[in-house]
Design an enzyme around this catalytic site. Structure first.
Site, mmCIF file in Angstrom:
data_model
loop_
_atom_site.group_PDB
_atom_site.id
_atom_site.type_symbol
_atom_site.label_atom_id
_atom_site.label_comp_id
_atom_site.label_asym_id
_atom_site.label_seq_id
_atom_site.Cartn_x
_atom_site.Cartn_y
_atom_site.Cartn_z
ATOM 1 C CD GLU A 136 -2.821 1.201 2.382
ATOM 2 O OE1 GLU A 136 -2.296 0.891 3.459
ATOM 3 O OE2 GLU A 136 -3.957 1.707 2.290
ATOM 4 N NE ARG A 171 -23.662 20.629 -6.129
ATOM 5 C CZ ARG A 171 -23.520 21.949 -6.234
ATOM 6 N NH1 ARG A 171 -22.916 22.636 -5.285
ATOM 7 N NH2 ARG A 171 -23.989 22.590 -7.282
ATOM 8 C CG ASP A 219 -6.207 -0.205 7.257
ATOM 9 O OD1 ASP A 219 -5.076 -0.676 6.996
ATOM 10 O OD2 ASP A 219 -6.445 1.013 7.228
HETATM 11 ZN ZN ZN Z 1 -4.672 2.904 3.765
#
Ligand code: ZN
Length: 363
Positions: A118, A218, A265
């Site tokens: 990551e 948005r 995570d």
């Molecule tokens: Zn992350």
């Protein structure tokens, strides 16, 4: 399956056959728990978690982590029902990455199904970068990746990157051609950059709804673009801190259960009491509510979540039946990285408390 409480039927109206996990058992509580008590014992496939930074006080991103530490973490992860997972190494120097990857590969644990890299090819800005170290964020190139993949002895299976990082798009094509899955994450990409990454072969949004700016136009913006893109699966951290319940509900409706993957995570604080832990070189604090962040920092830094809690929260937040949620943590992540779930988990589901309690794990 018919024993499921039909009052909790999905907003999609039915259990989708393809979503039912192999091995999803029938309630075994005929002689004990009754449907009114909401307790059922289930036999499930082993859980698969594509994003685990550490566990039980052990940080996979710390080069000082020993083989004994890794064994301890793997054993603690297994107790939560996770029999296959991707240790995740966040943005760091080549040297640090290489040392950590080597240690993970050489540990030789069968539950380690590869490595999730990551970063470091992510957005440098505060916000999208999250807890990743800015000084090690860099542009993408095949040479740098090859060095990291060599250190990992070819075991990097998933790379999360930002499509707008210099060199990212050609690298996506090269990774996909080499059998490595590519996810979009920690990004400030434009609508077009998201589309370009998908065209190049990206197939997942990493922890969608996190790892982006706190304030977005948005529309269009990178959330809508990924939510509506059917070629992207999405992973979510359903710990009640990373995403509010209505956001989880809306996002999973948009992606559909068939494109949803639950990840923890988790970092070193997972499975541990409140206190100070590390993720990479950053000191972070786990508070009594289960929130993990650097003291005083607005952004979260990993989680202390477990897959059974993520499953329970997902049922609670979405209203989906349990049998639609289980595959998000078993067959779907497994298929995504080209493996099969391993082993079995016997667990007790308390439908009133939305609690999945692991009783035993084999394999
Ligand atoms: Zn992350």
């Amino acid at each position: 399956m018919n024993e499921l409480d039909t009052s909790r039927r999905s907003f999609l109206g039915r259990a989708v056959g393809a979503c039912v996990s192999p091995g999803f058992g029938r309630g075994a509580g005929a002689g004990g728990a009754t449907p009114a008590a909401g307790l059922r014992t289930l036999e499930l496939a082993g859980f698969v978690d594509l994003q685990v930074n550490g566990f039980a006080g052990v940080d996979f991103g710390d080069p000082a982590t020993t083989a004994g530490d890794l064994s301890r973490a793997v054993a603690a992860i297994q107790k939560t029902g996770v029999t296959r997972f991707l240790p995740t190494l966040i943005t760091s120097s080549l040297e640090t990455f290489a040392a950590c990857a080597r240690a993970l590969v050489r540990a030789g644990h069968p539950s380690i199904a590869g490595i999730h890299m990551e970063g470091p090819y992510i957005a440098p800005e505060d916000g999208p970068r999250g807890a990743h170290a800015r000084e090690h964020v860099r542009g993408a190139d095949l040479d740098d990746f090859k060095r990291r993949q060599d250190a990992a002895e070819g075991r990097i299976r998933l790379v999360t990157l930002a499509p707008e990082a210099p060199g990212a798009l050609p690298l996506v094509e090269q990774l996909v051609a080499g059998g490595v899955r590519v996810a979009i994450g920690h990004t400030a990409a434009s609508r077009v950059q998201i589309q370009d990454a998908v065209a190049a072969g990206a197939t997942l949004s990493t922890h969608l709804g996190n790892g982006c700016a706190g304030t977005l136009p948005r529309h269009p913006n990178l959330l809508w673009e990924q939510l509506g893109e059917d070629r992207l699966l999405a992973s979510f951290i359903v710990d009640g801190h990373h995403l509010p319940p209505a956001t989880v509900r809306s996002m999973i409706r948009a992606k559909t259960p068939a494109r949803t993957i639950l990840v923890t995570d988790a970092m070193a604080a997972a499975g541990m009491p409140p206190g100070v832990y590390t993720i990479g070189r950053q000191r972070v604090e786990l508070d009594a509510t289960g929130r993990v962040a650097a003291p005083g920092a607005p952004n979260l830094a990993g989680s202390a979540l477990s897959i059974p809690v993520a499953i329970g929260n997902s049922v609670r937040f979405t209203g989906l039946p349990l049998e639609d949620v289980i595959p998000m943590a078993t067959t779907r992540p497994a298929e995504y990285i080209g493996i099969r779930p391993a082993g079995t988990v016997v667990a007790e589901w308390d439908a009133e408390a939305f609690s999945l309690r692991v009783l035993s794990v084999a394999g």
